[in-house]
Design a protein around this motif. Structure first.
Motif, short mmCIF file in Angstrom:
data_model
loop_
_atom_site.label_atom_id
_atom_site.label_comp_id
_atom_site.label_asym_id
_atom_site.label_seq_id
_atom_site.Cartn_x
_atom_site.Cartn_y
_atom_site.Cartn_z
N PHE A 122 0.83 -1.20 0.00
CA PHE A 122 0.00 0.00 0.00
C PHE A 122 0.86 1.25 0.00
O PHE A 122 0.59 2.20 -0.76
N ILE A 123 1.87 1.30 0.84
CA ILE A 123 2.73 2.48 0.93
C ILE A 123 3.35 2.80 -0.43
O ILE A 123 3.35 3.95 -0.88
N LYS A 124 3.87 1.78 -1.11
CA LYS A 124 4.50 2.00 -2.41
C LYS A 124 3.49 2.46 -3.45
O LYS A 124 3.72 3.45 -4.16
N TYR A 125 2.36 1.78 -3.54
CA TYR A 125 1.35 2.13 -4.54
C TYR A 125 0.73 3.50 -4.26
O TYR A 125 0.46 4.26 -5.19
N PHE A 126 0.50 3.78 -2.99
CA PHE A 126 -0.08 5.09 -2.62
C PHE A 126 0.88 6.21 -3.00
O PHE A 126 0.45 7.26 -3.50
N LEU A 127 2.17 6.01 -2.77
CA LEU A 127 3.16 7.01 -3.17
C LEU A 127 3.12 7.26 -4.67
O LEU A 127 3.17 8.42 -5.12
N VAL A 128 3.05 6.20 -5.44
CA VAL A 128 3.03 6.33 -6.91
C VAL A 128 1.80 7.12 -7.35
O VAL A 128 1.89 8.07 -8.15
N ILE A 129 0.62 6.75 -6.83
CA ILE A 129 -0.62 7.40 -7.23
C ILE A 129 -0.65 8.86 -6.79
O ILE A 129 -1.09 9.74 -7.55
N LEU A 130 -0.18 9.15 -5.58
CA LEU A 130 -0.16 10.53 -5.11
C LEU A 130 0.79 11.38 -5.93
O LEU A 130 0.51 12.56 -6.19
N ASN A 131 1.92 10.82 -6.34
CA ASN A 131 2.83 11.54 -7.24
C ASN A 131 2.13 11.89 -8.55
O ASN A 131 2.24 13.03 -9.04
N LEU A 132 1.41 10.93 -9.12
CA LEU A 132 0.68 11.18 -10.36
C LEU A 132 -0.39 12.25 -10.16
O LEU A 132 -0.61 13.11 -11.02
N GLY A 133 -1.05 12.20 -8.99
CA GLY A 133 -2.07 13.20 -8.68
C GLY A 133 -1.51 14.61 -8.62
O GLY A 133 -2.10 15.56 -9.14
N MET A 134 -0.35 14.77 -8.00
CA MET A 134 0.28 16.08 -7.90
C MET A 134 0.86 16.53 -9.24
O MET A 134 0.94 17.73 -9.53
N LEU A 135 1.24 15.58 -10.06
CA LEU A 135 1.78 15.91 -11.38
C LEU A 135 0.73 16.59 -12.26
O LEU A 135 1.06 17.42 -13.12
N ILE A 136 -0.54 16.28 -12.02
CA ILE A 136 -1.63 16.88 -12.80
C ILE A 136 -1.61 18.40 -12.64
O ILE A 136 -1.74 19.15 -13.62
N GLY A 137 -1.43 18.88 -11.40
CA GLY A 137 -1.38 20.32 -11.16
C GLY A 137 -0.20 20.97 -11.87
O GLY A 137 -0.33 22.07 -12.43
N ILE A 138 0.94 20.32 -11.84
CA ILE A 138 2.14 20.87 -12.48
C ILE A 138 1.94 20.93 -14.00
O ILE A 138 2.33 21.91 -14.66
N LEU A 139 1.31 19.91 -14.57
CA LEU A 139 1.06 19.88 -16.02
C LEU A 139 0.04 20.93 -16.44
O LEU A 139 0.01 21.35 -17.60
N GLN A 140 -0.81 21.37 -15.51
CA GLN A 140 -1.74 22.47 -15.79
C GLN A 140 -1.05 23.82 -15.68
O GLN A 140 -1.52 24.80 -16.26
N TYR A 206 11.69 3.83 -0.24
CA TYR A 206 11.07 4.58 -1.34
C TYR A 206 11.40 6.08 -1.26
O TYR A 206 10.52 6.94 -1.39
N SER A 207 12.67 6.37 -1.03
CA SER A 207 13.11 7.76 -0.85
C SER A 207 12.83 8.61 -2.08
O SER A 207 12.41 9.77 -1.95
N VAL A 208 13.06 8.06 -3.27
CA VAL A 208 12.84 8.84 -4.49
C VAL A 208 11.37 9.22 -4.63
O VAL A 208 11.02 10.38 -4.91
N LEU A 209 10.49 8.25 -4.40
CA LEU A 209 9.06 8.51 -4.50
C LEU A 209 8.59 9.50 -3.44
O LEU A 209 7.78 10.39 -3.72
N SER A 210 9.07 9.36 -2.22
CA SER A 210 8.62 10.24 -1.14
C SER A 210 9.16 11.66 -1.31
O SER A 210 8.45 12.64 -1.08
N ILE A 211 10.42 11.78 -1.74
CA ILE A 211 10.99 13.12 -1.97
C ILE A 211 10.29 13.82 -3.13
O ILE A 211 9.95 15.01 -3.05
#
Length: 430
Positions: A122-140, A206-211
């Motif tokens: 869960f921790i790994k998958y949640f990190l991946v999905i949250l990164n994608l979620g935040m990337l949406i704002g940056i792409l806008q 998962y330092s890269v994902l969390s950072i």
């Protein structure tokens, strides 16, 4: 558990989490998150659980009880207020949001309580999905060929206003992001930052994902120009510091490091402000404007709705969502504690914040008990800090009511409680 079963649950976890960041669906006059499509499964899970009389953790019954009372209170408020003030009965659709939160919480709690998946997945998958979620704002926000596509995919209202602002400098563009609302996106980004920071500091994996999640979250907060997001972010860091002191005991090094970090951040911001950095200057301007207007339109929103309170029933059960929807300020008061009182009265206010306090007490009491298990400890820390910080954020926007992104905290809290209670049964945590 069989390897095939683990692969199945892992795949389903990935799909469901990914659905949580997909665009809102529109059917007729109704809009709802894509994740709502799997709610019937959650309803079946809850039904089978109750019918089979599966023994659940005690805290689950507390949460189910208060959600049930909240939903009943909403029904009473809607029926009485809509008939007496609007002369017609209007279906209380706002109760659906509370039902969905309960179903999501129970479903995720059960999966991890029954050991269908390990917390690391869960921790790994949640990190991946949250990164994608935040990337949406940056792409806008950033100027590139796909910018308009992501604005249209996750628009604020119809997206016309956002598209008309694209020729502005970056510091004058408010990103609405995954939340499809600039202020809401700031609060969501703070919650995501808290999870990333918790994993980085306490889980040590998962330092890269969390950072990357922390960086993208901070960028979203500033790109959204969300003052409440900044306030909640600062508060969350303070809360992490208080937790560290209580867990690891106060020492000079901890205090010195905290002072050094705060002083360093303040110095950097001050230097950028002195040299006229447009992002810092514009944010300072927005804070000054808030103070100069004594809270802005939110104070006037509250005054208007309190002027509609005419009977003792209104103070006990509120005006109801249908009445507020058809008022001069249809979206209510953007200060959630006041908004809850206006919608559901003193009874609704007490019920909803008793639920919050109960969850907060649950997490804080169990953090130290899980200190020897990094995964459980990280999830409890993130749940507690995220829950409390979101209440700070709610002085400017919504936690309970947020329809598009309001399920993320309940997913995390469901997993955290399920994992803790399972490990407690096994004797891994006390």
């Amino acid at each position: 558990m069989k390897k095939l079963d683990i692969q199945y649950y892992t795949l389903m976890l990935g799909i469901i989490l990914f659905m949580s960041i997909l665009p809102v669906l529109h059917i007729g006059n109704y809009s709802f998150p894509t994740l709502y499509l799997v709610l019937p499964i959650g309803a079946l899970v809850l039904s089978f659980t109750l019918i089979s009389k599966i023994q659940l953790p005690k805290v689950t019954y507390f949460i189910m009880l208060f959600f049930s009372l909240i939903i009943i209170e909403i029904l009473i408020s809607n029926i009485y207020a809509s008939i007496t003030m609007l002369d017609k009965f209007i279906l209380p659709t706002d109760s659906l949001q509370y039902i969905t939160r309960l179903l999501v919480f129970i479903s995720f709690m059960l999966v991890f309580y029954k050991g269908k998946l390990e917390p690391d997945i869960f921790i790994k998958y949640f990190l991946v999905i949250l990164n994608l979620g935040m990337l949406i704002g940056i792409l806008q926000w950033l100027p590139w060929v796909g910018r308009e596509f992501f604005i249209k995919l996750y628009p604020f209202r119809d997206g016309v206003e956002q598209l008309s602002h694209l020729n502005r400098p970056l510091h004058l563009i408010r990103v609405h992001g995954l939340a499809q609302h600039a202020t809401g996106n700031g609060g969501l980004a703070t919650f995501f930052f808290i999870f990333g920071y918790s994993v980085f500091k306490y889980y040590k994996k998962y330092s890269v994902l969390s950072i990357s999640l922390m960086i993208l979250s901070v960028l979203n907060i500033f790109a959204s120009q969300a003052r409440a997001g900044i306030l909640a972010l600062v508060f969350s860091l303070f809360l992490f510091y208080i937790l560290d002191i209580n867990i690891n005991k106060m020492n000079r090094k901890t205090v010195f490091n905290a002072i050094l970090i705060v002083a360093g951040i303040f110095l950097i911001v001050w230097i950028l402000y002195i040299f006229g950095n447009p992002f810092i200057n514009h944010m300072v301007y927005r804070w000054k404007d808030l103070f100069n207007t004594s809270g802005g339109p939110r104070v006037e929103q509250a005054k208007y709705f309190f002027s509609l309170f005419k009977t003792p029933f209104h103070y006990l059960f509120g005006l109801s969502k249908p009445v507020v929807n058809q008022s001069d300020i249809s979206y209510g008061v953007e200060i959630e504690p006041i908004n809850i009182f206006i919608l559901y009265g003193a009874i609704g206010f007490i019920l909803q914040y008793t639920l919050i306090i109960g969850l907060a007490v649950y997490f804080i009491k169990r953090i130290k008990q899980a200190i020897n298990n990094k995964a459980v400890f990280t999830l409890l820390i993130a749940s507690f800090t995220g829950l409390i910080s979101y209440q700070v954020f709610s002085v400017a926007y919504f936690f309970f009511r947020e329809i598009r992104v309001g399920l993320f905290p309940w997913i995390l809290m469901g997993v955290s409680i399920g994992v803790y209670e399972r490990f407690k049964q096994k004797g891994v945590v006390s």
